[in-house]
Write a protein that holds these residues in place. Sequence first.
Motif, short mmCIF file in Angstrom:
data_model
loop_
_atom_site.label_atom_id
_atom_site.label_comp_id
_atom_site.label_asym_id
_atom_site.label_seq_id
_atom_site.Cartn_x
_atom_site.Cartn_y
_atom_site.Cartn_z
N HIS A 1 41.54 1.58 43.63
CA HIS A 1 42.93 1.14 43.44
C HIS A 1 43.24 -0.04 44.35
CE1 HIS A 1 44.12 4.35 40.75
NE2 HIS A 1 43.58 5.24 41.57
N SER A 2 42.72 0.03 45.59
CA SER A 2 43.02 -1.00 46.57
C SER A 2 41.78 -1.30 47.40
CB SER A 2 44.15 -0.52 47.49
OG SER A 2 44.11 -1.23 48.72
N GLU B 1 41.68 -3.03 50.10
CA GLU B 1 42.00 -2.87 51.52
C GLU B 1 41.86 -1.41 51.94
OE1 GLU B 1 43.44 -5.19 49.60
OE2 GLU B 1 42.62 -6.83 50.81
N ASP B 2 42.36 -0.48 51.12
CA ASP B 2 42.21 0.94 51.42
C ASP B 2 40.74 1.34 51.44
OD1 ASP B 2 44.87 1.34 51.61
OD2 ASP B 2 45.07 2.56 49.78
N ALA B 3 40.00 0.89 50.43
CA ALA B 3 38.59 1.28 50.31
C ALA B 3 37.76 0.72 51.46
CB ALA B 3 38.03 0.82 48.96
N GLY C 1 38.69 0.52 54.44
CA GLY C 1 38.89 1.45 55.56
C GLY C 1 37.76 2.46 55.60
N THR C 2 37.28 2.86 54.44
CA THR C 2 36.18 3.81 54.37
C THR C 2 34.82 3.11 54.42
OG1 THR C 2 37.51 5.30 53.03
CG2 THR C 2 35.12 5.64 52.99
N GLU D 1 38.71 -4.04 42.24
CA GLU D 1 40.13 -3.74 42.17
C GLU D 1 40.76 -4.52 41.02
OE1 GLU D 1 42.83 -4.26 45.87
OE2 GLU D 1 43.43 -5.82 44.49
#
Length: 134
Positions: A11-12, A14-16, A18-19, A55
Amino acid sequence: MKLDHIGIAVHSIEDALGTYQHRLGFSLVEIVAIDEQKVRVAILPAGDSRIELLEPTAPSSPIQKFLEKRGEGVHHLCFQVKDIQSKVKELQSASLQLVSMPSDTGLEGRRIAFLHPKSTHGVLIELVESELEA
Ligand code: ZN
């Protein structure tokens, strides 16, 4: 065929990241937009191949449709072929179904084609023309 990359729908980016970048430790090379496919792609090398976080950038993006149907996860595997046109012909004569014929819409204008998951036991397979590997 050599594995070029694994495409993961998110979805994002930037979020991914992080992982994948900060927790798993992959390094981020760059983030590029492919307008023809309505995606942003984050490239993270993984040994001889790489991970691509995909994304969607528009509601009509194929990645958006995938996310709505299946959620985040592995979207496709990509393998390198030397001559994509002849490889596609060979696969078609072996009754494999294509989603798209070879075109120049890959990263850096590389020629790519997609095989239909119905033909490949549920996995979307991308072929990319590459001089490095047969
Ligand atoms: Zn791909």
